[in-house]
Design a protein around this motif. Sequence first.
Motif, mmCIF file in Angstrom:
data_model
loop_
_atom_site.group_PDB
_atom_site.id
_atom_site.type_symbol
_atom_site.label_atom_id
_atom_site.label_comp_id
_atom_site.label_asym_id
_atom_site.label_seq_id
_atom_site.Cartn_x
_atom_site.Cartn_y
_atom_site.Cartn_z
ATOM 1 N N VAL A 176 -9.172 -13.435 -17.610
ATOM 2 C CA VAL A 176 -9.864 -12.679 -16.573
ATOM 3 C C VAL A 176 -10.362 -11.351 -17.142
ATOM 4 O O VAL A 176 -11.498 -10.956 -16.907
ATOM 5 N N PHE A 177 -9.483 -10.661 -17.893
ATOM 6 C CA PHE A 177 -9.808 -9.376 -18.516
ATOM 7 C C PHE A 177 -9.105 -9.273 -19.856
ATOM 8 O O PHE A 177 -8.143 -9.982 -20.127
ATOM 9 N N LYS A 178 -9.583 -8.323 -20.639
ATOM 10 C CA LYS A 178 -8.928 -7.953 -21.890
ATOM 11 C C LYS A 178 -9.085 -6.447 -22.029
ATOM 12 O O LYS A 178 -10.100 -5.885 -21.623
ATOM 13 N N VAL A 179 -8.082 -5.805 -22.586
ATOM 14 C CA VAL A 179 -8.168 -4.373 -22.849
ATOM 15 C C VAL A 179 -8.318 -4.179 -24.341
ATOM 16 O O VAL A 179 -7.502 -4.672 -25.126
ATOM 17 N N LYS A 180 -9.378 -3.486 -24.725
ATOM 18 C CA LYS A 180 -9.666 -3.251 -26.135
ATOM 19 C C LYS A 180 -9.429 -1.785 -26.477
ATOM 20 O O LYS A 180 -9.704 -0.902 -25.674
ATOM 21 N N THR A 181 -8.932 -1.571 -27.688
ATOM 22 C CA THR A 181 -8.787 -0.231 -28.231
ATOM 23 C C THR A 181 -9.877 -0.064 -29.282
ATOM 24 O O THR A 181 -9.936 -0.855 -30.226
ATOM 25 N N ASN B 82 -6.607 7.280 -27.863
ATOM 26 C CA ASN B 82 -6.286 7.647 -26.482
ATOM 27 C C ASN B 82 -7.323 7.084 -25.522
ATOM 28 O O ASN B 82 -7.525 7.609 -24.449
ATOM 29 N N LYS B 83 -7.975 5.993 -25.929
ATOM 30 C CA LYS B 83 -9.012 5.391 -25.098
ATOM 31 C C LYS B 83 -8.852 3.873 -25.121
ATOM 32 O O LYS B 83 -8.559 3.294 -26.158
ATOM 33 N N ARG B 84 -9.020 3.258 -23.958
ATOM 34 C CA ARG B 84 -8.976 1.802 -23.827
ATOM 35 C C ARG B 84 -10.170 1.373 -22.985
ATOM 36 O O ARG B 84 -10.594 2.097 -22.087
ATOM 37 N N ILE B 85 -10.681 0.165 -23.258
ATOM 38 C CA ILE B 85 -11.828 -0.357 -22.513
ATOM 39 C C ILE B 85 -11.441 -1.704 -21.908
ATOM 40 O O ILE B 85 -11.013 -2.618 -22.620
ATOM 41 N N LEU B 86 -11.568 -1.814 -20.590
ATOM 42 C CA LEU B 86 -11.325 -3.072 -19.890
ATOM 43 C C LEU B 86 -12.621 -3.873 -19.915
ATOM 44 O O LEU B 86 -13.663 -3.389 -19.454
ATOM 45 N N LEU C 186 -14.666 -0.922 -17.499
ATOM 46 C CA LEU C 186 -14.089 0.409 -17.319
ATOM 47 C C LEU C 186 -13.643 0.982 -18.651
ATOM 48 O O LEU C 186 -13.271 0.239 -19.549
ATOM 49 N N THR C 187 -13.633 2.295 -18.717
ATOM 50 C CA THR C 187 -13.046 2.992 -19.854
ATOM 51 C C THR C 187 -11.925 3.868 -19.338
ATOM 52 O O THR C 187 -12.114 4.641 -18.402
ATOM 53 N N TYR D 31 -8.568 -6.566 -7.600
ATOM 54 C CA TYR D 31 -7.634 -6.860 -8.684
ATOM 55 C C TYR D 31 -8.028 -6.206 -10.003
ATOM 56 O O TYR D 31 -7.163 -5.954 -10.851
ATOM 57 N N ALA D 32 -9.291 -5.870 -10.222
ATOM 58 C CA ALA D 32 -9.683 -5.119 -11.428
ATOM 59 C C ALA D 32 -9.083 -3.709 -11.373
ATOM 60 O O ALA D 32 -8.611 -3.182 -12.382
ATOM 61 N N PHE D 33 -9.067 -3.120 -10.199
ATOM 62 C CA PHE D 33 -8.454 -1.809 -9.987
ATOM 63 C C PHE D 33 -6.954 -1.884 -10.268
ATOM 64 O O PHE D 33 -6.398 -1.052 -10.996
ATOM 65 N N ILE D 34 -6.292 -2.896 -9.724
ATOM 66 C CA ILE D 34 -4.842 -3.040 -9.905
ATOM 67 C C ILE D 34 -4.508 -3.253 -11.383
ATOM 68 O O ILE D 34 -3.585 -2.631 -11.919
ATOM 69 N N VAL D 35 -5.246 -4.103 -12.064
ATOM 70 C CA VAL D 35 -5.001 -4.343 -13.489
ATOM 71 C C VAL D 35 -5.158 -3.041 -14.279
ATOM 72 O O VAL D 35 -4.339 -2.732 -15.150
ATOM 73 N N THR D 36 -6.163 -2.265 -13.964
ATOM 74 C CA THR D 36 -6.355 -0.988 -14.639
ATOM 75 C C THR D 36 -5.172 -0.063 -14.396
ATOM 76 O O THR D 36 -4.673 0.578 -15.328
#
Length: 185
Positions: free
Chosen positions: A42-47, A54-58, A67-68, A165-170
């Motif tokens: 559904v999503f992945k968080v990338k560094t 200190n930054k991640r991208i959904l 999102l960042t 759910y994108a908000f909750i995952v973040t």
Amino acid sequence: MATQASDKSSGITIIGSEFVCPQSSDLTIVGDTVKDTNGNKVFKVKTPLFGLHNKRILVDPNDSPLLTMKMKVTSKHDRWQVYRGSDLDDKIFTVKRSSTVQLKTRVEVFLKQNQTKESSCDFTIKGRFMKRACTIYVGASTKIIAQVYEGDERLVATIYPNVDYAFIVTLIFVFDLINMGGTGI
């Protein structure tokens, strides 16, 4: 896409209405990947490889940035700011520890329209660092919109009906980043 929260019979939409389901849903988080109950990503968080960590991208399943999440370096409350897309122009919300010293982690979320005064939070996350479990509430109320618990080397999130759910995952990723001192899940 929504820029403000709505908490009516239609639900809570922060990131976008396409992320709101009329029924309760479960998502699993293993490392930096979020999957639905069928095992679909559904999503992945990338560094980012370059720059500060200190930054991640959904990103969505097609690797498009949604999102960042960026940590404010000079914050004593472990403040993270969340922006729409991959640039830092459209801030959506801020997440911060409610106080610098805590036995149980309590994090407050302030939406864009509430960030200047921060007198009362829009959402609250309460949890235990060691158990990697948390509950997400509307404001300072007892109204639960999501719960997270750890199981078999993964996190399981139950998102209540009509909640983005994108908000909750973040929020889950930021909560974990705050607990882990910025190193994350």
